[in-house]
Scaffold this active site. Sequence first.
Site, mmCIF file in Angstrom:
data_model
loop_
_atom_site.group_PDB
_atom_site.id
_atom_site.type_symbol
_atom_site.label_atom_id
_atom_site.label_comp_id
_atom_site.label_asym_id
_atom_site.label_seq_id
_atom_site.Cartn_x
_atom_site.Cartn_y
_atom_site.Cartn_z
ATOM 1 N N ASP A 254 1.997 -16.678 11.472
ATOM 2 C CA ASP A 254 2.279 -15.234 11.424
ATOM 3 C C ASP A 254 3.685 -15.035 10.848
ATOM 4 O O ASP A 254 4.627 -15.727 11.249
ATOM 5 C CB ASP A 254 2.185 -14.666 12.851
ATOM 6 C CG ASP A 254 2.193 -13.151 12.883
ATOM 7 O OD1 ASP A 254 1.119 -12.555 13.066
ATOM 8 O OD2 ASP A 254 3.295 -12.574 12.719
ATOM 9 N N ASN A 262 8.678 -4.745 5.226
ATOM 10 C CA ASN A 262 8.065 -3.524 4.677
ATOM 11 C C ASN A 262 9.041 -2.356 4.707
ATOM 12 O O ASN A 262 9.168 -1.611 3.735
ATOM 13 C CB ASN A 262 6.827 -3.135 5.509
ATOM 14 C CG ASN A 262 5.571 -3.827 5.026
ATOM 15 O OD1 ASN A 262 5.471 -4.172 3.849
ATOM 16 N ND2 ASN A 262 4.622 -4.032 5.916
ATOM 17 N N HIS A 267 6.395 -1.307 0.942
ATOM 18 C CA HIS A 267 5.078 -1.883 1.226
ATOM 19 C C HIS A 267 4.595 -2.791 0.104
ATOM 20 O O HIS A 267 3.976 -3.835 0.344
ATOM 21 C CB HIS A 267 4.095 -0.723 1.442
ATOM 22 C CG HIS A 267 2.960 -1.057 2.329
ATOM 23 N ND1 HIS A 267 1.753 -1.485 1.846
ATOM 24 C CD2 HIS A 267 2.848 -1.045 3.679
ATOM 25 C CE1 HIS A 267 0.946 -1.712 2.860
ATOM 26 N NE2 HIS A 267 1.578 -1.452 3.986
ATOM 27 N N ASP A 271 3.408 -6.609 0.187
ATOM 28 C CA ASP A 271 2.162 -7.177 -0.367
ATOM 29 C C ASP A 271 2.457 -8.441 -1.183
ATOM 30 O O ASP A 271 1.705 -9.422 -1.134
ATOM 31 C CB ASP A 271 1.468 -6.150 -1.275
ATOM 32 C CG ASP A 271 0.771 -5.069 -0.469
ATOM 33 O OD1 ASP A 271 0.706 -5.204 0.773
ATOM 34 O OD2 ASP A 271 0.290 -4.091 -1.080
ATOM 35 N N GLU A 297 -0.490 -9.653 8.934
ATOM 36 C CA GLU A 297 0.362 -10.768 8.462
ATOM 37 C C GLU A 297 -0.001 -12.051 9.179
ATOM 38 O O GLU A 297 0.830 -12.922 9.368
ATOM 39 C CB GLU A 297 1.861 -10.468 8.639
ATOM 40 C CG GLU A 297 2.219 -9.264 9.478
ATOM 41 C CD GLU A 297 2.023 -9.481 10.975
ATOM 42 O OE1 GLU A 297 0.867 -9.285 11.415
ATOM 43 O OE2 GLU A 297 2.985 -9.830 11.682
HETATM 44 N N1 LIG Z 1 2.660 -4.701 2.984
HETATM 45 C C1 LIG Z 1 1.695 -4.874 3.880
HETATM 46 N N2 LIG Z 1 1.974 -4.721 5.179
HETATM 47 C C2 LIG Z 1 0.982 -4.910 6.088
HETATM 48 C C3 LIG Z 1 -0.328 -5.217 5.669
HETATM 49 N N3 LIG Z 1 -1.091 -5.348 6.792
HETATM 50 C C4 LIG Z 1 -0.264 -5.117 7.835
HETATM 51 N N4 LIG Z 1 0.983 -4.844 7.422
HETATM 52 C C5 LIG Z 1 2.195 -4.534 8.197
HETATM 53 O O1 LIG Z 1 2.584 -5.666 8.957
HETATM 54 C C6 LIG Z 1 3.454 -5.212 9.986
HETATM 55 C C7 LIG Z 1 3.214 -6.030 11.216
HETATM 56 O O2 LIG Z 1 4.175 -5.663 12.139
HETATM 57 P P1 LIG Z 1 4.235 -6.265 13.608
HETATM 58 O O3 LIG Z 1 2.853 -6.477 14.119
HETATM 59 O O4 LIG Z 1 5.139 -5.361 14.390
HETATM 60 O O5 LIG Z 1 4.863 -7.676 13.445
HETATM 61 P P2 LIG Z 1 6.248 -8.184 12.835
HETATM 62 O O6 LIG Z 1 7.095 -7.048 12.335
HETATM 63 O O7 LIG Z 1 5.905 -9.219 11.807
HETATM 64 O O8 LIG Z 1 6.938 -8.820 14.054
HETATM 65 P P3 LIG Z 1 6.656 -10.248 14.691
HETATM 66 O O9 LIG Z 1 5.256 -10.640 14.345
HETATM 67 O O10 LIG Z 1 6.830 -10.039 16.146
HETATM 68 O O11 LIG Z 1 7.671 -11.166 14.125
HETATM 69 C C8 LIG Z 1 3.152 -3.706 10.174
HETATM 70 O O12 LIG Z 1 4.263 -2.973 9.757
HETATM 71 C C9 LIG Z 1 1.969 -3.465 9.233
HETATM 72 O O13 LIG Z 1 2.034 -2.184 8.640
HETATM 73 C C10 LIG Z 1 -0.603 -5.332 4.267
HETATM 74 O O14 LIG Z 1 -1.721 -5.600 3.814
HETATM 75 N N5 LIG Z 1 0.425 -5.152 3.396
#
Ligand SMILES: Nc1nc2c(ncn2[C@@H]2O[C@H](COP(=O)(O)OP(=O)(O)OP(=O)(O)O)[C@@H](O)[C@H]2O)c(=O)[nH]1
Length: 398
Positions: A254, A262, A267, A271, A297
């Site tokens: 992860d 982002n 965004h 990607d 992610e």
């Molecule tokens: N650019 C992009 N962002 C995505 C996609 N799918 C999910 N996300 C973003 O991934 C982020 C995941 O955030 P969190 O679940 O808070 O996790 P994190 O910020 O990585 O924090 P930790 O996992 O705790 O380190 C969110 O802001 C989602 O909007 C995608 O296909 N593209």
Amino acid sequence: MDKEHLYVLAPALTLLFLSGSLLLCWVFQRQQRFLLWQCCAYALTALPFAFQSTASTEMLYRYAAISCTLYLLGGWFLAKCWAEHWRVPTQTRVSLAIALVTLISAIYYSNNLLARVHISSAGIGLIMLLPVLSALRHRHSPDWLDKVLLTSALIYSVITITRPMIITVLGHSEFEKFANSVYWFASAMSTLFFAIFFTVLMAAIAIRATIRQLRNERDQDSLTQILNRRAFYELARCRLEDKRLLPMAILAGDIDHFKRINDTWGHSRGDEVLKLISATLQRNVRGFDLVARFGGEEFVMLLTRIDLAEAEQVAQRIRLELRSDHSVLPKNATLTMSFGVAPIENAKQLESALKEADDLLYAAKHAGRDQVHVSGNNYQNIDFEHTMPNPGVSASHI
Ligand SMILES: Nc1nc2c(ncn2[C@@H]2O[C@H](COP(=O)(O)OP(=O)(O)OP(=O)(O)O)[C@@H](O)[C@H]2O)c(=O)[nH]1
């Protein structure tokens, strides 16, 4: 119109029917444009075919240039259809030059039907031969459908060029009533045979391409082009049935603070990070291994012929590669990822191993991120002396 005319019009009508069928296929698909070019080829050939089947000898002479032009256009569209499918150049300029020479020669010999037939057949055949020769030069590993198409296209082009030889063999008297001549009958039959054959073949190629595309859309994550969750489960169960691939390990990974990436760079940069990670994961696995994006992610990998220590090395290698990669993020930003690694021995353990790897991943997150946590459980039922060594992993990679 009497019955005799209907009979001689049958080949032209069949060509028009094939052309209509191809048009319908293209209208439904709107993707494989080669179907549209093939449709044009048959429609343009059907017109002079119908005309020559019914016209008097005097009319044949008068409209010879128009008939020849339509045949040449038909041949060019068929060549365009093949070229588009094989992704080779259409060679429009060379085709145009051949068409012009053919037309000028046909007009020059307008009073000699035999010469005209030879000239136009050679011109049409040569235009069709151009993409075939390009495909033979450029294509590296065509599959069996492509091989059939390539071979039949080559045969058809050569037959078109040499077909008028029949006239030489039969003698000129056959030409008095063109539509009733053996030459015309042989031409019509060979054209029809190949037209039906190519229609079936190109339709099969178009169907195969559609099925492949649907399969990809079903199995692949659209952003990163790696497996999605559904395809991972299906393929992982197959891999786990194969005892030769044991021992195996599940890696759950992860991205750390992806939300921050982002929020800071947008965004679309996020990607790009997802694509970079997918490519890095794929670069670090071997033939039978699986790499999937489970959503957001989160990534999951099934590594085959590997023990836990080696699987940890793979995870560490990926982690370090990402840390030092600044192709997407600026130099002052470090891309990090956390991993959980769990052993797996059979398909029944898939859910529990995924859960264990996921728990270990979140333990790594809570312990400060940017690290790999490995299961304390080892393989229960695997005799390591009788499993294959892993040639792809060594400590030197770290
Ligand atoms: N650019 C992009 N962002 C995505 C996609 N799918 C999910 N996300 C973003 O991934 C982020 C995941 O955030 P969190 O679940 O808070 O996790 P994190 O910020 O990585 O924090 P930790 O996992 O705790 O380190 C969110 O802001 C989602 O909007 C995608 O296909 N593209």
